[in-house]
Design an enzyme around this catalytic site. Structure first.
Site, PDB file in Angstrom:
ATOM      1  N   ASP A 165     -38.353  91.042 104.855  1.00 18.88           N
ATOM      2  CA  ASP A 165     -37.167  90.554 104.148  1.00 18.88           C
ATOM      3  C   ASP A 165     -36.672  91.587 103.139  1.00 18.88           C
ATOM      4  O   ASP A 165     -35.495  91.947 103.110  1.00 18.88           O
ATOM      5  CB  ASP A 165     -37.495  89.257 103.401  1.00 18.88           C
ATOM      6  CG  ASP A 165     -37.496  88.043 104.307  1.00 18.88           C
ATOM      7  OD1 ASP A 165     -36.702  88.016 105.255  1.00 18.88           O
ATOM      8  OD2 ASP A 165     -38.288  87.125 104.055  1.00 18.88           O
ATOM      9  N   VAL A 166     -37.585  92.038 102.282  1.00 19.26           N
ATOM     10  CA  VAL A 166     -37.197  92.983 101.235  1.00 19.26           C
ATOM     11  C   VAL A 166     -36.748  94.307 101.838  1.00 19.26           C
ATOM     12  O   VAL A 166     -35.730  94.881 101.443  1.00 19.26           O
ATOM     13  CB  VAL A 166     -38.368  93.192 100.249  1.00 19.26           C
ATOM     14  CG1 VAL A 166     -38.051  94.308  99.250  1.00 19.26           C
ATOM     15  CG2 VAL A 166     -38.680  91.893  99.505  1.00 19.26           C
TER      16      VAL A 166
END
Length: 393
Positions: A165-166
């Site tokens: 995600d990051v």
């Protein structure tokens, strides 16, 4: 708000983490980011009385409007805002915004210079394009879970932080910056894509390299490095520390810090190859020595000799680290503390100047800037197309 991206307008049609991470980076670099939320607000806001709301930590430094983009009027309103925007960021499944008339082709027609960034699980092409994606799915399919965990364990383990995600948010932001330079040279906008799966794959650079060039398939190895020892977490009297010894010089320095006669030239540990071959015995010997004192004392002694070493912190201990405080990693805004984007810029430093917005906090403000009259805004509210709220006191 000032910064490297001051003057750029970003429409943020994201939810949860990956896409919001992209627009957060742009906001921290000075862009004017307008979050477009459903009328009820994003689910990650949680309950109003919640002390911890995930929404707050990826949406500070942004303004917020609430629009029903599922309605023709709401989608048309967003298209009108896109005419004067520089960047549009979204992380819906491929096809969702296209059906609402807010896909890349539709917005490119109203603004050919628009940079349209899409973050999704698997991308807008390929056999998996229609699948939903989460970080856990990406970690599993990328192979990361197959070589994370303790040696000998048959149970797959995910990394504790949402890596894909990051990282997808970061890659999307990098793509946006590259597209901005292309637009500076040509005037053309373009479609930027980042995916959770490929972002997770990027973390496997060593493991993928070994698989592509040899027959070695990575397996769980705990905290140990596959090519160096000691390079792992080791137990002390009161906790754990990590040590990284990658050459003979560092081995000599570590032995000097441990002040244990005979260790450096021990027949089992004298060379890098021997330390790898006998790493279980090496771990046991080092932990017997480290048990004589606490983590902080050992870290001070070992780092004083120039050996890379650090404590295994809890997240609370990490946030309280005086080094991060000296570097200004946490920003104080409105009585709360937020991590900032960890990029140092000497002339246009990252600034966190605004906490997270309320639902529709800036709806009237943003629409008025776009040229809508107060009467037109009131009519949109009455029709249920938008929601507005007064700014918090």
């Amino acid at each position: 708000m000032t910064g490297s991206l001051h003057g750029l307008k970003v429409l943020d049609c994201t939810h949860v983490l990956a896409g919001a991470m992209c627009s957060l980076i742009l906001a921290d670099l000075g862009a004017d980011v307008v979050k477009i939320e459903p009328l009820q607000g994003e689910a990650t806001r949680g309950q109003p009385e919640s002390r911890f709301r995930p929404f707050d930590f990826v949406n500070r430094n942004k303004r917020a409007i609430a629009v029903d983009i599922t309605s023709q009027t709401g989608a048309g309103l967003v298209r009108s805002l896109a005419r004067d925007a520089d960047i549009f960021v979204e992380n819906y499944r491929p096809g969702v915004l296209e059906r609402a008339g807010l896909g890349y082709d539709a917005l490119n027609r109203v603004n050919p210079g628009l940079i349209y960034a899409s973050v999704s699980g698997f991308g807008h092409t390929g056999p998996y394009r229609d699948r939903g994606g989460f970080d856990l799915i990406a970690q599993a399919m990328s192979g990361i879970m197959s070589f994370t965990g303790e040696p000998g364990s048959a149970r797959p383990v995910a990394a504790g932080a949402p890596l894909s995600d990051v990282t997808a948010g970061i890659y999307a932001a990098v793509g946006v910056l590259a597209a901005l330079n292309h637009r500076h040279l040509t005037g053309e906008g373009q479609h930027v894509e980042a995916t959770l799966l490929e972002s997770a794959m990027s973390h496997t650079i060593w493991e993928a390299g070994a698989a592509l060039t040899t027959d070695r398939i990575a397996r769980p190895n705990g905290s140990r490095h596959r090519l160096a020892a000691p390079y792992e977490a080791l137990k002390t009297r009161d906790g754990f520390l990590v040590i990284g010894v990658t050459n003979q010089k560092l081995w000599g320095r570590l032995c000097a810090a441990l002040e244990t006669p005979g260790l450096e030239n021990n027949a089992l540990f004298a060379t890098p190859q021997l330390r790898l071959a006998n790493r279980d015995a090496l771990q046991a010997r080092l932990e017997a020595i480290l048990a004589e004192d606490g983590t902080q004392a050992w870290v001070a002694r070992i780092t004083a000799r120039g050996v890379p070493c650090g404590p295994v912190n809890t997240i609370a201990e990490a946030l309280a680290d005086p080094h991060l405080d000296a570097r200004g990693y946490l920003a104080d805004v409105g009585g709360r503390r937020f991590p900032r984007t960890p990029v140092g810029l000497s002339r246009t430093p990252v600034k966190v100047v605004r906490g997270s917005p309320r639902i529709g906090e800036h709806t009237r403000e943003v629409l008025a800037e776009a040229g809508l009259t107060a009467g037109a805004i009131d009519a949109l509210m009455a029709s249920g197309t938008i929601r507005a709220a007064e700014a918090a006191a």
